[in-house]
Design a protein around this motif. Sequence first.
Motif, PDB file in Angstrom:
ATOM      1  N   SER A 246       0.819  -1.211   0.000  1.00 22.03           N
ATOM      2  CA  SER A 246       0.000   0.000   0.000  1.00 22.03           C
ATOM      3  C   SER A 246       0.854   1.263   0.000  1.00 22.03           C
ATOM      4  O   SER A 246       0.639   2.176  -0.799  1.00 22.03           O
ATOM      5  CB  SER A 246      -0.930   0.013   1.215  1.00 22.03           C
ATOM      6  OG  SER A 246      -1.700   1.199   1.242  1.00 22.03           O
TER       7      SER A 246
ATOM      8  N   SER B 151      -0.019   5.832   2.955  1.00 21.71           N
ATOM      9  CA  SER B 151      -1.203   4.988   2.840  1.00 21.71           C
ATOM     10  C   SER B 151      -2.478   5.736   3.216  1.00 21.71           C
ATOM     11  O   SER B 151      -3.560   5.196   3.093  1.00 21.71           O
ATOM     12  CB  SER B 151      -1.062   3.742   3.730  1.00 21.71           C
ATOM     13  OG  SER B 151      -0.005   2.929   3.278  1.00 21.71           O
TER      14      SER B 151
ATOM     15  N   SER C 126       0.731  -5.469   7.797  1.00 27.17           N
ATOM     16  CA  SER C 126       0.717  -4.389   8.784  1.00 27.17           C
ATOM     17  C   SER C 126       2.058  -3.660   8.786  1.00 27.17           C
ATOM     18  O   SER C 126       2.948  -3.935   7.977  1.00 27.17           O
ATOM     19  CB  SER C 126       0.411  -4.950  10.177  1.00 27.17           C
ATOM     20  OG  SER C 126       1.491  -5.763  10.636  1.00 27.17           O
TER      21      SER C 126
ATOM     22  N   SER D  92       2.041   0.141   5.674  1.00 22.19           N
ATOM     23  CA  SER D  92       0.587   0.318   5.559  1.00 22.19           C
ATOM     24  C   SER D  92       0.145   1.571   6.308  1.00 22.19           C
ATOM     25  O   SER D  92      -1.045   1.792   6.513  1.00 22.19           O
ATOM     26  CB  SER D  92      -0.158  -0.907   6.108  1.00 22.19           C
ATOM     27  OG  SER D  92       0.146  -1.127   7.467  1.00 22.19           O
ATOM     28  N   LYS D  93       1.127   2.413   6.664  1.00 17.81           N
ATOM     29  CA  LYS D  93       0.858   3.678   7.343  1.00 17.81           C
ATOM     30  C   LYS D  93       1.344   4.851   6.498  1.00 17.81           C
ATOM     31  O   LYS D  93       0.538   5.660   6.018  1.00 17.81           O
ATOM     32  CB  LYS D  93       1.545   3.692   8.704  1.00 17.81           C
ATOM     33  CG  LYS D  93       1.489   5.021   9.443  1.00 17.81           C
ATOM     34  CD  LYS D  93       2.230   4.916  10.783  1.00 17.81           C
ATOM     35  CE  LYS D  93       2.238   6.246  11.540  1.00 17.81           C
ATOM     36  NZ  LYS D  93       2.948   6.141  12.825  1.00 17.81           N
TER      37      LYS D  93
ATOM     38  N   TRP E 146       5.262  -6.236   6.541  1.00 19.63           N
ATOM     39  CA  TRP E 146       4.162  -6.220   5.574  1.00 19.63           C
ATOM     40  C   TRP E 146       4.005  -7.592   4.920  1.00 19.63           C
ATOM     41  O   TRP E 146       2.879  -8.070   4.713  1.00 19.63           O
ATOM     42  CB  TRP E 146       4.416  -5.149   4.503  1.00 19.63           C
ATOM     43  CG  TRP E 146       3.303  -5.060   3.498  1.00 19.63           C
ATOM     44  CD1 TRP E 146       2.186  -4.303   3.581  1.00 19.63           C
ATOM     45  CD2 TRP E 146       3.192  -5.798   2.277  1.00 19.63           C
ATOM     46  NE1 TRP E 146       1.379  -4.506   2.491  1.00 19.63           N
ATOM     47  CE2 TRP E 146       1.974  -5.430   1.671  1.00 19.63           C
ATOM     48  CE3 TRP E 146       3.992  -6.739   1.638  1.00 19.63           C
ATOM     49  CZ2 TRP E 146       1.546  -5.957   0.465  1.00 19.63           C
ATOM     50  CZ3 TRP E 146       3.561  -7.275   0.432  1.00 19.63           C
ATOM     51  CH2 TRP E 146       2.368  -6.882  -0.145  1.00 19.63           C
TER      52      TRP E 146
ATOM     53  N   ARG F 278      -4.690   1.193   7.629  1.00 19.07           N
ATOM     54  CA  ARG F 278      -4.680   0.523   8.936  1.00 19.07           C
ATOM     55  C   ARG F 278      -4.198   1.448  10.031  1.00 19.07           C
ATOM     56  O   ARG F 278      -4.612   1.342  11.190  1.00 19.07           O
ATOM     57  CB  ARG F 278      -3.779  -0.709   8.879  1.00 19.07           C
ATOM     58  CG  ARG F 278      -4.234  -1.759   7.901  1.00 19.07           C
ATOM     59  CD  ARG F 278      -3.329  -2.962   7.889  1.00 19.07           C
ATOM     60  NE  ARG F 278      -3.553  -3.791   9.077  1.00 19.07           N
ATOM     61  CZ  ARG F 278      -3.392  -5.117   9.084  1.00 19.07           C
ATOM     62  NH1 ARG F 278      -3.001  -5.744   7.993  1.00 19.07           N
ATOM     63  NH2 ARG F 278      -3.602  -5.806  10.175  1.00 19.07           N
TER      64      ARG F 278
ATOM     65  N   GLY G  37      -3.481  -2.912   4.153  1.00 19.82           N
ATOM     66  CA  GLY G  37      -2.121  -2.697   3.671  1.00 19.82           C
ATOM     67  C   GLY G  37      -1.846  -3.207   2.274  1.00 19.82           C
ATOM     68  O   GLY G  37      -0.716  -3.108   1.794  1.00 19.82           O
TER      69      GLY G  37
END
Length: 564
Positions: free
Chosen positions: A50, A348, A340, A344-345, A335, A165, A207
Amino acid sequence: MASNTFDFVVVGGGPAGCTLATTLAKSAKKPSVLLIEAGGDNTDRNLRVSGQRFTAFMKPELNWGYKTTPQVDCAGRELDYSRGRGLGGSSAINFGVWSVGARDDYAEWARIVGDKAFDWENMQRRFKEVESFDPSLPEGVSTKYAAPKASDHGFSGPLKVGYAREFEDDFTEMIDIFEKGGWPLNPDHNSGNPIGMATVINSAQAGYHSTANDLLASKPENLTVVTNAPVQRLILEGTKVLGVEAKGTRYFASKEVVLSAGSLNSPSIMMHSGIGPVKQLEKFNIPVVRDIPAVGQNLRDHMFVPIVYQRKETSTSRPSFYGDAKAMEEALEQWKKDGSGNWSKYSSELGIGWKKLDGLESSPEFQSLPQDEQNLLRKETVPHYEVITHFPVHYFIPDITSSTHYSCFLVFYYNADSRGEVTLQSSDPNVPLLFNPRFLGSAFDRHVAVRALREVMELLKNEPYAKDTVASLAVPKSESDEDLLAYWQQYVGSSWHMTGTLKMGKRGDADAVVDNDFRFIGFDGLRVADMSVVPILGSCHVQAIAYITGATCAEKLIREYQLS
């Protein structure tokens, strides 16, 4: 039946083509369907991180690598005109915004073509059928920032969409800055009214970046997929389309061929088949089947510029991730385990907002527009510009490094007045067309671009944002009209939302080459279902429109051939 003959041949494995092919194949009568794609199968899971979706387009195997012609009104620059190659099409390289636009856009589409199949009620139903929406928000993020109604979403479609997420540390603070600057908060930009500041809904979930390839995950046996087979031309018998030719191999359709190769490649197939503007065909010694001047005309696109400010070290945590190779490597391993972690942050989640410009309607530039365009821009849900927050601009501006504490905003202007074109430059079908969007090509476009950029810069002078600003990294020299326009001309980029080059309309309309049933006018056995036919420039990031364009065509074919 010959092994290379199918009921339907669909050309192009992007959002429109994958939706169309799978919907046809899963109909009750189970027709044989061929989906033929120029690129590879794009099955590598590692292409779906992601937080890496802003760099996927840099992989040459996924991208046609197109450029525009030198843009007269943009300092003569050739601009990136990326198009996805391989299953998933441009959904495999886009930046993952899942936005459906303004309900008034679809009323306009229905009006232009004289068919309620394209109105908001019907199009929203199709959006809900294609998506599987997860409304979950990260812990600690309140419904102030996102509060979608279940009635506006689908939860069992093949394409997984939702929120990130985790959100970046300054995300909610940034949304608050826009609210304090006078932007209303929008609890769901996909309700049919995008106006206001919102939390972006991603074409990603847990993610993992979703693409049109996901629609092929439960492919039925009567759907054949052929990859690495670029279609060069149609097989014609007079004005009857029998099939297509790809790298010397011929594939035949007993019912219909449907082009879904996109706004840049579908017109190429038409022209290299002898269908298009006669002067262009004759110039390159392509035998003329039919002179259709509108083929390749009406190119429309959204465009943007970045503005970037250096921030206090306490205001953003991005450098602790992007500036640390080990942290990124460890995050990638996390990931790979469960989707996660920081991939995925970071990159994202985006803030996204659409706005109208006060007083635009009284400007002489607005008054010079055709009446239909004025009427559309006055509609309640149709914006004049867009802003995105948290763009990872260090990938794109070399002077801004991954260890820089910065924040970047993209400013887009919407509903451009300019119309561009795609034209032949060779008799060789493997040579791309020339792409000329004519960015900033009208007084109205320049007026909106300047005003939108000034409005955003004024907001960012307000204390809630300015208190943490250290320096300007990429901004205009001043806020004069001249300097704002010069900044656009020097830094404008395409949003890759190319639309309209085989425009849909009513039979008899001078600029229409496709009718409301997606039939290519004047030919039998040929339809076009991709962004090239869409007669509006949607108030959104248009991948969602591509999916339901394919879905709408499939519905019409299923009904016409009694496949249900």
